[in-house]
Write an enzyme that holds these catalytic residues in place. Structure first.
Site, PDB file in Angstrom:
ATOM      1  N   SER B 119     -12.232   1.989   9.783  1.00  0.00           N
ATOM      2  CA  SER B 119     -10.989   1.905   9.029  1.00  0.00           C
ATOM      3  C   SER B 119     -11.197   2.076   7.532  1.00  0.00           C
ATOM      4  CB  SER B 119     -10.292   0.575   9.320  1.00  0.00           C
ATOM      5  OG  SER B 119     -11.055  -0.487   8.808  1.00  0.00           O
ATOM      6  N   LYS B 157      -9.616  -4.620   4.367  1.00  0.00           N
ATOM      7  CA  LYS B 157      -8.645  -3.616   3.923  1.00  0.00           C
ATOM      8  C   LYS B 157      -8.468  -3.709   2.414  1.00  0.00           C
ATOM      9  CE  LYS B 157      -7.334  -1.882   7.910  1.00  0.00           C
ATOM     10  NZ  LYS B 157      -6.969  -2.920   8.876  1.00  0.00           N
TER      11      LYS B 157
END
Lengths: 199, 199
Positions: B119, B157
């Site tokens: 990710s 993130k």
DNA sequence: TTGATTTGTTCTCCAGTTGTTCTCTATTCT
DNA sequence: AGAATAGAGAACAACTGGAGAACAAATCAA
């Protein structure tokens, strides 16, 4: 070697007062400082500290009591400088030591370089990242290596060695691979780790 | 070997007061500290602690009561486990220590996680890489953070906090950003370094 | 160079401290 | 009652730290 309380005390005093002497203190001077009246008593303590490796042995000379230089146990591997495609490795003046995870070390001689440029960006090696390199003069095909080209340019690339030529692949879609004769390329090391600092 | 209550108590006191002594305490000193009036009584406890391997044996010397030095001056910060988007941090059973460059440390409490998944690939953080995280409960916009979502999923993130919502951006062109209510997101740490091992 | 002085070393002797070993007692728990 | 835990106190040997004398080598002064 474990010290007795008095030995520890004397050693501490010796350290603390090191700046106050312009010469290493003699037994007599130190006796005065410690409030002792017998050099013989002090001698036993000094001998113990020498045994413990904290003071320099006298070796028959009369030059006062000297501390041994503390052997700093600097950990890490040397940070040698910057590597940018098309230039020799830009050496840093004083080699700083950098701690790296043991997993990145191979048991052989390793060092750290800082990467300049985006030629390995598709491999997740960015401008400013640090790479851990194992010093070697050969590599397997597919390894990412520090290669010295024509004895003057150092570069970080993925290597493919064939019998008649050596190909250096950058990991950047906008850059082309370069083909050399085997004698033009000298492997200096192989990539074993990557380090990046944020902020 | 199990300790009796008093033995445990004495050991704890010994540890707690280690800084207050500049020398290892003698039996008499420790008796005073413990409120004992008999060295002989203390002796039994000390012997038990030596048996348990917690104190150094005297070996006929008079150097005070010493804790056994945990010789392992293991350096590094703890490797806590894996982090994958969509799952809690997968803790490793025994926390290994990992040496990292000082440049990655902030002075505050830091730890290492291994990244699972792609990710953050556009930020050069690949599957299997290790990230150094500074433990924090708040972050600046744009920081890459370890965020706990709904108290159950942990994820790495890039964060953007607005008054009414929190957005977590993956760094992967094929993945979409996620929007949450502020109370759904808990910052656990901020990315300060990246480590990758080749081979 | 020579002699005086300083300096580190070795030795013996001594006192106080320190760790050890006893015995005896009190308390708590099974 | 018996076992385990804790403490008091006495007595002891060994260790520690120090004093001081005597000595030889190194250093300094003349």
């Amino acid at each position: 070697m474990k010290l007795t309380r008095r030995q520890q005390e004397i050693y501490d005093i010796l350290r603390d007062n090191l700046d106050h002497f312009d010469q290493p203190p003699t037994y007599d001077e130190l006796c005065r400082l410690l409030g002792l009246s017998s050099r013989g008593s002090l001698h036993k303590h000094i001998q113990a500290l020498i045994q413990a490796g904290l003071l320099e042995p006298m070796e028959g000379l009369q030059r006062g009591i000297r501390l041994v230089e503390s052997v700093e146990v600097e950990e890490g591997i040397p940070f040698l400088g910057r590597i940018a495609a098309g230039r020799p490795i830009e050496a840093i003046s004083q080699a700083a030591l950098m701690k790296v995870p043991d997993e990145m070390l191979t048991g052989k001689s390793c060092y750290v370089l800082q990467v300049t440029g985006d030629s390995m960006i598709d491999e997740g090696i960015f401008d400013g990242d640090y790479v851990v390199i194992e010093q070697r003069d050969s590599a397997d095909n597919g390894d990412i290596v520090v290669a010295l080209v024509n004895n003057e340019e150092a570069t970080l690339k993925k290597i493919k060695q064939q019998s008649d030529r050596v190909i250096l692949y950058p990991a950047n879609a906008s850059m082309a691979a370069m083909v050399y004769k085997p004698e033009e390329i000298q492997v200096q090391g192989v990539l074993t780790g990557l380090l990046r600092c944020y902020r």
